[in-house]
Design a protein around this motif. Structure first.
Motif, PDB file in Angstrom:
ATOM      1  N   TRP A   1       0.816  -1.212   0.000  1.00  0.00           N
ATOM      2  CA  TRP A   1       0.000   0.000   0.000  1.00  0.00           C
ATOM      3  C   TRP A   1       0.852   1.266   0.000  1.00  0.00           C
ATOM      4  N   LEU A   2       2.020   1.207   0.660  1.00  0.00           N
ATOM      5  CA  LEU A   2       2.903   2.373   0.677  1.00  0.00           C
ATOM      6  C   LEU A   2       3.289   2.795  -0.731  1.00  0.00           C
ATOM      7  N   PHE A   3       3.453   1.812  -1.626  1.00  0.00           N
ATOM      8  CA  PHE A   3       3.925   2.086  -2.985  1.00  0.00           C
ATOM      9  C   PHE A   3       2.784   2.144  -3.998  1.00  0.00           C
ATOM     10  N   MET A   4       1.552   1.868  -3.551  1.00  0.00           N
ATOM     11  CA  MET A   4       0.379   1.886  -4.410  1.00  0.00           C
ATOM     12  C   MET A   4       0.601   1.000  -5.645  1.00  0.00           C
ATOM     13  N   LEU A   5       0.963  -0.261  -5.378  1.00  0.00           N
ATOM     14  CA  LEU A   5       1.261  -1.178  -6.470  1.00  0.00           C
ATOM     15  C   LEU A   5       0.013  -1.752  -7.127  1.00  0.00           C
ATOM     16  N   ARG A   6      -1.115  -1.771  -6.403  1.00  0.00           N
ATOM     17  CA  ARG A   6      -2.306  -2.404  -6.950  1.00  0.00           C
ATOM     18  C   ARG A   6      -3.550  -1.571  -6.670  1.00  0.00           C
ATOM     19  N   PRO A   7      -3.762  -0.491  -7.438  1.00  0.00           N
ATOM     20  CA  PRO A   7      -5.037   0.234  -7.336  1.00  0.00           C
ATOM     21  C   PRO A   7      -6.184  -0.650  -7.808  1.00  0.00           C
ATOM     22  N   ILE A   8      -7.400  -0.164  -7.616  1.00  0.00           N
ATOM     23  CA  ILE A   8      -8.591  -0.974  -7.897  1.00  0.00           C
ATOM     24  C   ILE A   8      -9.386  -0.332  -9.022  1.00  0.00           C
ATOM     25  N   ALA A   9      -9.672  -1.091 -10.055  1.00  0.00           N
ATOM     26  CA  ALA A   9     -10.523  -0.604 -11.142  1.00  0.00           C
ATOM     27  C   ALA A   9     -11.977  -0.747 -10.709  1.00  0.00           C
ATOM     28  N   TYR A  10     -12.627   0.386 -10.439  1.00  0.00           N
ATOM     29  CA  TYR A  10     -14.022   0.367 -10.003  1.00  0.00           C
ATOM     30  C   TYR A  10     -14.992   0.289 -11.186  1.00  0.00           C
ATOM     31  N   PHE A  11     -14.568   0.830 -12.328  1.00  0.00           N
ATOM     32  CA  PHE A  11     -15.473   0.871 -13.485  1.00  0.00           C
ATOM     33  C   PHE A  11     -14.629   0.884 -14.752  1.00  0.00           C
ATOM     34  N   TYR A  12     -15.080   0.157 -15.779  1.00  0.00           N
ATOM     35  CA  TYR A  12     -14.373   0.140 -17.063  1.00  0.00           C
ATOM     36  C   TYR A  12     -15.386  -0.136 -18.162  1.00  0.00           C
TER      37      TYR A  12
ATOM     38  N   ASN B   1      -3.431  10.126  -5.658  1.00  0.00           N
ATOM     39  CA  ASN B   1      -2.578  10.951  -6.507  1.00  0.00           C
ATOM     40  C   ASN B   1      -1.161  10.409  -6.351  1.00  0.00           C
ATOM     41  N   PRO B   2      -0.578   9.800  -7.394  1.00  0.00           N
ATOM     42  CA  PRO B   2       0.701   9.100  -7.204  1.00  0.00           C
ATOM     43  C   PRO B   2       1.802   9.947  -6.589  1.00  0.00           C
ATOM     44  N   VAL B   3       1.984  11.180  -7.061  1.00  0.00           N
ATOM     45  CA  VAL B   3       3.045  12.029  -6.517  1.00  0.00           C
ATOM     46  C   VAL B   3       2.793  12.307  -5.042  1.00  0.00           C
ATOM     47  N   LEU B   4       1.557  12.665  -4.700  1.00  0.00           N
ATOM     48  CA  LEU B   4       1.211  12.920  -3.302  1.00  0.00           C
ATOM     49  C   LEU B   4       1.349  11.659  -2.473  1.00  0.00           C
ATOM     50  N   TRP B   5       0.931  10.531  -3.001  1.00  0.00           N
ATOM     51  CA  TRP B   5       0.964   9.265  -2.259  1.00  0.00           C
ATOM     52  C   TRP B   5       2.396   8.876  -1.912  1.00  0.00           C
ATOM     53  N   TRP B   6       3.274   8.897  -2.906  1.00  0.00           N
ATOM     54  CA  TRP B   6       4.656   8.466  -2.672  1.00  0.00           C
ATOM     55  C   TRP B   6       5.418   9.444  -1.798  1.00  0.00           C
ATOM     56  N   LEU B   7       5.228  10.738  -2.001  1.00  0.00           N
ATOM     57  CA  LEU B   7       5.893  11.716  -1.147  1.00  0.00           C
ATOM     58  C   LEU B   7       5.381  11.626   0.288  1.00  0.00           C
ATOM     59  N   SER B   8       4.088  11.320   0.450  1.00  0.00           N
ATOM     60  CA  SER B   8       3.541  11.151   1.793  1.00  0.00           C
ATOM     61  C   SER B   8       4.211   9.976   2.501  1.00  0.00           C
ATOM     62  N   ALA B   9       4.456   8.898   1.749  1.00  0.00           N
ATOM     63  CA  ALA B   9       5.137   7.747   2.341  1.00  0.00           C
ATOM     64  C   ALA B   9       6.540   8.128   2.802  1.00  0.00           C
ATOM     65  N   VAL B  10       7.255   8.889   1.978  1.00  0.00           N
ATOM     66  CA  VAL B  10       8.592   9.353   2.360  1.00  0.00           C
ATOM     67  C   VAL B  10       8.511  10.259   3.583  1.00  0.00           C
ATOM     68  N   GLY B  11       7.519  11.158   3.586  1.00  0.00           N
ATOM     69  CA  GLY B  11       7.376  12.089   4.694  1.00  0.00           C
ATOM     70  C   GLY B  11       7.113  11.409   6.017  1.00  0.00           C
TER      71      GLY B  11
END
Length: 532
Positions: free
Chosen positions: A336-347, A380-390
């Motif tokens: 989850w820290l790296f957001m390796l597997r997001p979930i497709a809710y609709f396609y 938001n990938p940039v926010l997510w990964w920087l948050s993990a670093v923070g």
């Protein structure tokens, strides 16, 4: 209107617009709406449906449907009978949108109460507005947004209670000082004790109890959505235990404060001033009553099972859920820290010249030869990964501060007639950061994430939502420090990072709102194989 309040109102308006726009576009049940919308309809029809979780979210979505149908929201083209009754899609989604729009406001208010810095609160609210996971979860009839908001409200009200307690203690001290100063002249001058301080103390007393009760309702409400909502309650309980642990270590002479400049005051320093009655209310009685009350409407539909039998059924449900292979979008806790597997809710796809699928009947035609509508539950990938670093950086700082606090200052021996002063400990956190602020963020991040480590059932990225809030608050703390540092390099770096976060939000916005994309547009936003 003060700039801080105006800023929060503006961010609320933006968040609300993003959540309400095109809310009825996809005329179907998206992902777990298959369960929660049906559970809500069953409750309205006085039918008892068990969904594996406490039923509070069923009532909230049922209320949304009831109001939506009463107001006749939506048009005929947006109606479906997938729940067994004709419903407009907006009727089971609008409440989530309005409640979810409060998320940035609550995050901003929490950040302000934690540090008493409006700049930090507004920046945290801005980052929360630019998050994708909470935007997606707020646009559909799902329950994770309620869990997080109840938990955050519990924290917000608890911090407000501690701040009120500090004000009450200061008022008592002022009253005692004035009483002592006037006692020598009380008889000869016929002086009277001031009446404003006793009234203030009385006001602070009932405000303190009010905030504690509301905090208990927040903690109980989070657990009444899903049991993992207990992470918010557990985090504050551990902080209270740490406060008494530090007090005991200082009493025994086993801990010393690092040799740093005095930081700003945190409301958490008042944790040890709470007495047993306070703790019983906020951590015991009120959460327990709130949780118990949440089951009463559900149990009233059928008296076959008692309250405790329902708890056993919830536990049994989670024990029967399959493992990591049970669902294509299951993901282990560490990923989850790296957001390796997001979930497709609709396609869904739509090619020009073809009739649109029924689920896209309310969607305006796209100019693309082949339009793909993809909704991904992802941050938001940039926010997510920087948050993990923070947040990981704050964990390291807390660890170093703890090690330093248990070490004796190192004194160099005297050299001849020269006396060498005691060596000061290395500063490992920016000046002005209170240790309790760091503990609040790291402990609550841990209590909302680490309990998933031993869990063997299928888990999803959205189970990290509670912990992700404190990671977001961590990166906001770093960025706000950079902006306030006065050093051009740090100011420019912070502004650059904020700009990158906002640009990333716009870049991935089609995934959050389900906007039409070409196959190429889809591929350039899928950076990893797991983002399918």
């Amino acid at each position: 209107m003060p700039w801080f309040s105006a800023g929060l109102v503006g961010l609320f308006a933006i968040a609300l617009l993003l959540r309400l726009w095109g809310l009825e576009r996809f005329n179907t049940l998206v992902f777990d709406e298959v369960y929660y919308a049906n559970f809500a309809v069953a409750f309205l029809n006085r039918q008892q449906e068990f969904g594996g979780h406490p039923p509070l979210s069923h009532y909230l979505i049922a209320f949304s449907i009831w109001i939506g149908e009463w107001l006749n929201l939506g048009d005929e083209a947006s109606r479906n009978t997938l729940t067994g009754v004709p419903l407009a899609t907006i009727s089971y989604r609008w409440l989530n949108a309005w409640v979810g729009a409060l998320y940035p406001v609550i995050v901003g208010a929490l950040a302000f109460q934690l540090t008493r810095r409006r700049s930090y609160g507004l920046l945290a609210a801005l980052l929360a507005t630019a998050d994708g996971m909470f935007l997606v979860e707020s646009r559909y009839a799902l329950n994770n947004i309620y869990l997080v908001l109840f938990g955050l409200l519990g924290h917000l009200f608890f911090l407000m209670a501690l701040h009120t307690l500090q004000q009450r203690l200061r008022a008592i001290a002022q009253l005692a000082a004035q009483t002592n100063a006037m006692s020598s002249t009380l008889l000869e001058n016929d002086a009277r004790l001031p009446t404003d301080l006793p009234k203030a103390i009385q006001r602070y007393t009932w405000q303190l109890w009010l905030w504690l009760v509301l905090a208990g309702v927040g903690f109980g409400g989070a657990i009444a959505i899903k049991w993992n909502g207990a992470g918010f309650w557990l985090g504050m309980l551990i902080l209270w235990a740490l406060a008494w642990g530090r007090r005991l270590l200082r009493y025994l002479g086993l801990e010393r404060e690092p040799n740093v400049a005095p930081p700003s005051v945190s409301p958490l320093v008042a944790l040890t001033r709470l007495h047993g009655g306070h703790l019983l209310i906020v951590f015991g009685v009120v959460p327990a009553i709130t949780y118990w009350l949440s089951w009463l409407p559900h149990m009233a539909l059928s008296p076959m099972n008692s309250f405790w039998q329902w708890q056993i059924q919830v536990l049994d449900y989670h024990q029967r859920v399959g493992g990591i292979e049970a669902h294509p979008y299951c993901s282990p806790w560490w990923s989850w820290l790296f957001m390796l597997r997001p979930i497709a809710y609709f396609y869904e796809t739509w090619q020009q010249g073809q009739s649109p699928p029924a689920v896209l009947a309310n969607v305006a035609p796209s100019h693309l030869p082949e339009a793909i509508y993809d909704v991904h539950a992802m941050g938001n990938p940039v926010l997510w990964w920087l948050s993990a670093v923070g947040i990981l950086a704050l964990v390291a700082i807390v660890g170093i501060r703890f090690w330093q606090s248990t070490r004796q200052p190192f004194e160099l021996p005297a050299l001849g007639d020269r006396t060498v002063p005691t060596m000061t400990r290395l500063r490992v956190a920016p000046q002005g950061w209170h240790l309790w602020t760091l503990l609040f963020l790291t402990v609550n991040w841990a209590t909302n994430w680490l309990p998933w480590v031993p869990v063997t059932r299928c888990t999803f990225l959205y189970h990290y939502m509670g912990a992700s809030v404190f990671a977001l608050l961590a990166i906001a703390l770093w960025l706000e420090w950079g902006l306030r540092s006065g050093r051009p390099v740090f100011v420019q770096l912070s502004l650059t990072v904020i700009l990158l976060i906002l640009l990333a939000f716009l870049f991935w916005l089609p995934f959050f709102l389900g906007l039409p994309l070409s196959p190429t547009g889809i591929q350039i936003r899928r950076w990893f194989d797991g983002w399918v």
